[in-house]
Design a protein around this motif. Structure first.
Motif, short mmCIF file in Angstrom:
data_model
loop_
_atom_site.label_atom_id
_atom_site.label_comp_id
_atom_site.label_asym_id
_atom_site.label_seq_id
_atom_site.Cartn_x
_atom_site.Cartn_y
_atom_site.Cartn_z
N HIS A 8 -34.32 7.69 28.29
CA HIS A 8 -35.58 8.30 27.87
C HIS A 8 -36.65 7.21 27.71
N VAL A 12 -40.91 7.95 20.73
CA VAL A 12 -40.47 8.51 19.45
C VAL A 12 -41.54 8.19 18.42
N MET A 46 -34.62 14.12 23.23
CA MET A 46 -33.34 13.41 23.19
C MET A 46 -32.33 14.13 22.31
N TYR A 58 -32.45 5.64 24.20
CA TYR A 58 -33.91 5.55 24.06
C TYR A 58 -34.33 4.17 24.52
N LEU A 75 -32.37 8.66 15.24
CA LEU A 75 -31.70 8.44 16.51
C LEU A 75 -30.21 8.15 16.30
N THR A 82 -30.38 2.92 20.96
CA THR A 82 -31.72 2.33 21.07
C THR A 82 -31.61 1.03 21.84
#
Length: 318
Positions: A8, A12, A46, A58, A75, A82
């Motif tokens: 993605h 965010v 997500m 992410y 997340l 991440t």
């Protein structure tokens, strides 16, 4: 084709959600009946995909302040990886979201660290044939992100699936960036309003046809709210009916739809079946307040076993 992972490259942010009886007049004021702060933006997409069992990473930028901390915690709670470290020079941005008595939402965005993506950030991102890459139009509104992404997208291998959601500010995206994405996108997912902004055609079916004609290799999906969506794939426009529910909050419905659609494609469902599953996820999402209300796979399966699609609106063309 089945997919292994969603990468993605959207944003965010933290949504500051205020429920109001009506939007205030210019210069006026209104008392909110409820408010909350919650991770939003790309997080909603997500989370929707991850709750359907699709591994998610992410790959966007994020800040080091309290909003960034809250976003990363959310997340982690969804099992989302991440990729980049926090930006120490600033915090993650936020969005003020006003939800009126009819469930419609109005946004004001304050950008933060998520708007500072660089080409160097993308050097470690090497998608393979089993990956789905998601891009949001929001990323093309910021000069730094636009430069990084438009330089990176042409390097994608042909076997990598690219999903583009242009977002509500699509009319502000520079034409050269839009053309680059329409040339490369495998799936173009937007709502009827965004389709009209892109094509200047009010009828969603005709707009879907026009969108498809712009895509060099991809297919178009146009969300039509409670009516469901229109799927233009392999030269055919299919009407995929929605599901009748009592809507409480429309915030995040499109994100739930996109996340569930990508997850369904990843599991090997045909596009029409994936779109039906996405319609159901969006319908479930609007029955609860908050932006990240997409269901998990078990709840969605139960809903689909019991629910009946809403009738196709009269006058819909295919």
């Amino acid at each position: 084709m089945r997919y292994d992972r969603l990468l993605h490259l959207g944003h965010v942010v933290v949504d500051l959600v205020l429920e109001v009886p009506a939007l205030p007049e210019r210069g006026g004021d209104v008392l909110a009946t409820r408010s909350e702060g919650t991770p939003g933006g790309g997080f909603n997409v997500m989370a929707a995909a991850a709750r359907q069992g699709l591994p998610v990473t992410y790959a966007g930028a994020h800040g080091a302040g309290p909003f960034g901390d809250r976003a990363r915690a959310a997340l982690r709670a969804e099992g989302i990886e991440t990729l980049l470290p926090p930006r120490t020079e600033g915090d993650t941005g936020f969005v003020v979201c006003l939800v009126d008595a009819e469930g419609e939402r109005t946004f004001v965005t304050s950008p933060g660290a998520e708007a500072t993506l660089t080409p160097e950030d993308l050097t470690q991102l090497r998608p393979g044939p089993g990956d789905v890459v998601y891009l949001s139009g929001y990323g093309l509104l910021y000069e730094a992100n636009r430069a990084a992404l438009t330089g990176w997208v042409p390097q994608l291998a042909p076997a990598v699936t690219l999903v583009v959601d242009p977002g509500p500010l699509v009319h502000e995206i520079p034409s050269a960036a839009l053309e680059l994405l329409t040339a490369r996108a495998d799936w173009w997912s937007c709502n009827a309003r965004e389709a009209e902004l892109l094509t200047a055609i009010a009828d969603p079916s005709a707009a879907a046809h026009a969108l498809q004609s712009r895509l060099k290799r991809g297919s178009a999906l146009v969300r039509t709210g409670p009516d469901g969506c229109l799927l233009h794939h392999d030269g055919t426009l299919d009407v995929i009916p929605g599901f009748a529910v009592d809507a409480v909050d429309l915030n995040g419905a499109g994100d739930a739809h996109t996340g569930a659609f990508m997850a369904a494609l990843a599991q090997g469902l045909a596009p029409a079946a994936a779109a039906r599953r996405a319609n159901a996820a969006a319908a479930m999402a609007v029955t609860a307040p908050g932006p990240a209300t997409a269901p998990d796979a078990h709840a969605l399966d139960d809903f689909l076993r019991q629910a009946r699609p809403a009738p196709v609106p009269r006058g819909t063309t295919s």
